[in-house]
Design an enzyme around this catalytic site. Structure first.
Site, PDB file in Angstrom:
ATOM      1  N   LYS A 134       0.855  -1.193   0.000  1.00  0.00           N
ATOM      2  CA  LYS A 134       0.000   0.000   0.000  1.00  0.00           C
ATOM      3  C   LYS A 134       0.887   1.237   0.000  1.00  0.00           C
ATOM      4  O   LYS A 134       1.936   1.258   0.659  1.00  0.00           O
ATOM      5  CB  LYS A 134      -0.896  -0.038   1.246  1.00  0.00           C
ATOM      6  CG  LYS A 134      -1.918   1.085   1.341  1.00  0.00           C
ATOM      7  CD  LYS A 134      -2.840   0.867   2.543  1.00  0.00           C
ATOM      8  CE  LYS A 134      -3.867   1.969   2.708  1.00  0.00           C
ATOM      9  NZ  LYS A 134      -4.781   1.752   3.864  1.00  0.00           N
ATOM     10  N   SER A 154      -9.887  -0.498   7.240  1.00  0.00           N
ATOM     11  CA  SER A 154      -9.319  -0.362   5.898  1.00  0.00           C
ATOM     12  C   SER A 154      -8.642  -1.584   5.309  1.00  0.00           C
ATOM     13  O   SER A 154      -8.290  -1.574   4.129  1.00  0.00           O
ATOM     14  CB  SER A 154      -8.327   0.798   5.865  1.00  0.00           C
ATOM     15  OG  SER A 154      -9.029   1.993   5.683  1.00  0.00           O
ATOM     16  N   SER A 202      -9.731   1.920   3.077  1.00  0.00           N
ATOM     17  CA  SER A 202      -8.854   2.641   2.182  1.00  0.00           C
ATOM     18  C   SER A 202      -7.843   1.768   1.440  1.00  0.00           C
ATOM     19  O   SER A 202      -7.261   2.215   0.467  1.00  0.00           O
ATOM     20  CB  SER A 202      -8.081   3.706   2.970  1.00  0.00           C
ATOM     21  OG  SER A 202      -7.236   3.085   3.927  1.00  0.00           O
TER      22      SER A 202
HETATM   23  N1  GLN Z   1     -12.975   4.177   6.457  1.00  0.00           N
HETATM   24  C1  GLN Z   1     -12.425   4.596   7.710  1.00  0.00           C
HETATM   25  C2  GLN Z   1     -12.018   6.040   7.611  1.00  0.00           C
HETATM   26  O1  GLN Z   1     -12.341   6.637   6.652  1.00  0.00           O
HETATM   27  C3  GLN Z   1     -11.274   3.748   8.069  1.00  0.00           C
HETATM   28  C4  GLN Z   1     -10.071   4.058   7.305  1.00  0.00           C
HETATM   29  C5  GLN Z   1      -8.908   3.222   7.679  1.00  0.00           C
HETATM   30  O2  GLN Z   1      -9.049   2.177   8.314  1.00  0.00           O
HETATM   31  N2  GLN Z   1      -7.738   3.698   7.309  1.00  0.00           N
HETATM   32  O3  GLN Z   1     -11.399   6.592   8.461  1.00  0.00           O
END
Ligand code: GLN
Length: 485
Positions: free
Chosen positions: A78, A177, A153
C-alpha cells in the site's frame, strides 16, 4: 494454469519442487498488470524492472540454499508504507513527489525474506475513506464489477489481490481499511492486534488505531505473511515485546471446544438481507464444525462511529501538521511569505476529505472543546473496549458481518460523508478496542458481489482468529472463486 492466480503456498510448493521460478511468477504478475490494470487501476507505481531483478535474486538465493515461505513471491505494498528509493505518495498530491530515504520495517522484513515488490498500490488519500475514491490520482475499481468501489482505504491492495495483479499485499487498517476492502473484493484481510506489527515507516493517520496487516487469497497465506511481518521493533515504541507464535500452527480444520459469540448489535436494520443471511449461514457452518454458538452483547456499539470520528480526526489533525511544504513533499509556488507558503501548500496539497478531517480534529482538540469531545471520546473508547473484555470472558471468537452491504457503486456515497462513514460501522470498534479481526469471503449476493464474514479475537490471539477462519474456509469454496475481468 496462470501463475498469477495462485496462492503463496501453492507457488512456494512449486518453487520448492523446481516446477517454476520467481522470474516466471513475477513475469506472470507483471503481464497481468499490463493486461488488466487499465481497467482495475490498482497501482500507483509499478516497479517492474526492480521486481524482475529481485526475482532473479530470489531464484539465485534459492539455488544457494536459502528458504523462506515468501522467497520469490510478488507482494504489493500500500502506498502509505515507505519504500526506499520508490515514490510513496499516500495517494496525496502533498506527497506526490516524496521518495523515502528508508524502508518501513514491514518492507525490510519482506525484503529480508526475499519477496518481490511489483509496486505500490492505490488507497484513499492518507487512508481516509472506505472506497478508494478519495485517492488524489484516480479511483480503483472492484474486479468483480468495474462500476463498483473496491472498498477502502486499502482498495488498491484488495483489488490487486482479487485481480491477480499480485500474489498478496500489505494494507493498513485504522477503522476497517484492511477488512472492508477484503470483504468487497472477496479476499482475506487481517487486522492484527494493535502493537503486533511495527508501524515504523507507515505514514501515520491516527496513531492509536493504525495497524498494518496482510490481504491474501486465503487464510493460509495470511498466516504465512504474518509470520514474516510480525514481531517486536525497537523503532516503533507501540510495538509489543512479546513472543511471536508460528501462525501456521493455528491452521486446524475443526473448531471443537471453541465458543463463538454473536453480538446482537451487529445484526441491525438497514443491513443488506443477503449479507445477514450469508453471515448467519457461516455461523451455522462453524457450529457444524464443532463450535458452540452463544449470544453476546456489545452494548456501546452504537457510539463507535461517533467516537472513532472524534479520535481519528483529532489524531490526524496532529499527525498531518507536519506537511507544511518545508521539509518534504509538495510546496506551492508564488507565496508572499512563510505563512502564505504554509497555507497555499496545505490548501493545494490536501484533498477535500483530508481537509474535512483536519478541520474536525482541530476543532475537537481546541481549548474549550477538548473535554467535551476528545476526552469524552477517550472515555467512550474505554467503554467499548470493556464491552469486548466482558464478551471474551464467555467466548473465544466473535462473528459479525464485515460491512453492512456488499460493494456499492462508484459515486454512490461520495457526496454524503456520513453515509460513507457508516460503511465502517462493524469494523471501527475493533480498532478502538485494539483487538485482532479478520474478514474472509462467506458468500455472494445475487448480483455476484462478494460478502465478508468478520471474526474477532482477544488481544494477541490472532491464533484463534486464524483457526476459526481456516476451519470455515476449508469447509467452503468461496475463497476459490476468482473474478472474470
Ligand atoms: N474508512 C475509515 C475512515 O475513513 C477507516 C479508514 C482506515 O481504516 N484507514 O477513516
Amino acid at each position: 494454469m496462470d501463475l498469477f492466480s495462485l496462492t503463496i503456498h501453492e507457488l512456494r510448493d512449486m518453487l520448492e519442487k523446481g516446477e517454476t521460478t520467481s522470474r516466471a511468477i513475477t513475469e506472470s504478475v507483471l503481464n497481468r498488470i499490463k493486461a488488466v490494470d487499465d481497467k482495475v487501476k490498482a497501482y500507483i507505481t509499478v516497479t517492474g524492472d526492480a521486481a524482475l531483478s529481485q526475482a532473479d535474486g530470489a531464484d539465485k538465493a534459492r539455488k544457494a540454499g536459502k528458504a523462506s515461505a515468501v522467497l520469490g513471491i510478488p507482494i504489493a505494498i500500500k502506498d502509505n508504507m515507505c519504500t526506499a528509493g520508490t515514490r510513496t505518495t499516500c495517494a496525496s498530491k502533498i506527497l506526490g513527489n516524496f521518495i523515502p530515504p528508508y524502508d518501513a520495517t514491514v518492507v525490510t522484513r519482506l525484503n529480508g525474506s526475499g519477496s518481490v515488490m511489483p509496486g505500490k498500490v492505490n488507497m484513499d488519500e492518507f487512508a481516509m475513506g472506505s472506497s478508494t475514491e478519495n485517492s488524489a490520482f484516480f479511483a480503483t475499481k472492484n474486479p468483480w464489477d468495474l462500476e463498483r468501489i473496491p472498498g477502502g482505504s486499502s482498495g488498491g491492495s484488495a483489488a490487486a489481490v482479487a485481480a491477480g495483479e499480485c500474489i498478496a499485499a500489505l494494507g493498513s487498517d485504522t477503522g476497517g481499511s484492511i477488512r472492508q476492502p477484503a470483504a468487497c473484493c472477496g479476499v482475506v484481510g487481517l487486522k492484527p492486534t494493535y502493537g503486533r506489527v511495527s508501524r515504523y515507516g507507515l505514514v501515520a493517520f491516527a496513531s492509536s488505531l493504525d495497524q498494518i496487516g496482510p490481504l491474501t487469497k486465503d487464510v493460509t497465506d495470511t498466516a504465512i505473511v504474518m509470520n514474516i511481518i510480525t514481531g517486536h521493533d525497537p523503532k516503533d515504541s507501540t510495538s509489543a515485546d512479546i513472543p511471536v507464535p508460528d501462525f501456521t500452527m493455528s491452521l486446524v480444520k475443526d473448531v471443537k471446544g471453541m465458543t463463538v459469540g454473536i453480538p446482537k448489535e451487529y445484526f441491525i436494520e438497514g443491513m443488506d438481507p443477503e449479507v445477514d443471511k450469508s453471515v448467519r449461514e457461516a455461523v451455522k457452518t462453524l457450529e457444524r464444525l464443532g463450535a458452540k454458538v452463544v449470544d453476546v452483547s456489545l452494548p456501546h456499539t452504537g457510539y463507535a462511529v461517533a467516537t472513532y470520528y472524534i479520535l481519528a480526526t483529532s489524531e490526524a489533525s496532529s499527525n498531518l501538521a507536519r506537511y507544511d511544504g518545508v521539509k518534504y513533499g509538495f510546496r506551492a509556488q508564488g507565496a508572499k511569505d512563510l505563512l502564505d507558503m504554509y497555507m497555499k501548500s496545505r490548501s493545494q496539497g490536501f484533498g477535500p476529505e483530508v481537509k474535512r478531517r483536519i478541520m474536525l480534529g482541530t476543532y475537537a482538540l481546541s481549548a474549550g472543546y477538548y473535554d467535551a469531545y476528545y476526552k469524552k471520546g477517550q472515555q467512550v473508547r474505554t467503554l467499548i473496549k470493556h464491552d469486548f473484555d466482558e464478551a471474551f470472558k464467555k467466548v473465544d471468537i466473535i462473528a459479525t458481518p464485515t460491512a453492512p452491504t456488499a460493494a456499492f457503486k462508484i459515486g454512490e456515497k461520495s457526496s454524503d460523508p456520513l453515509q460513507m462513514y457508516l460503511s465502517d460501522i462493524f469494523t471501527i470498534s475493533v480498532n478502538l478496542a485494539g483487538i485482532p479481526g479478520i474478514s474472509l469471503p462467506c458468500g455472494f449476493t445475487t448480483g455476484n458481489l462478494p460478502i465478508g464474514l468478520q471474526l474477532l479475537g482477544r488481544h494477541f490471539d490472532e491464533g484463534s482468529v486464524l483457526h476459526a477462519a481456516y476451519a470455515y474456509e476449508q469447509a467452503t469454496e468461496w475463497h476459490l472463486k476468482r473474478p472474470k475481468i
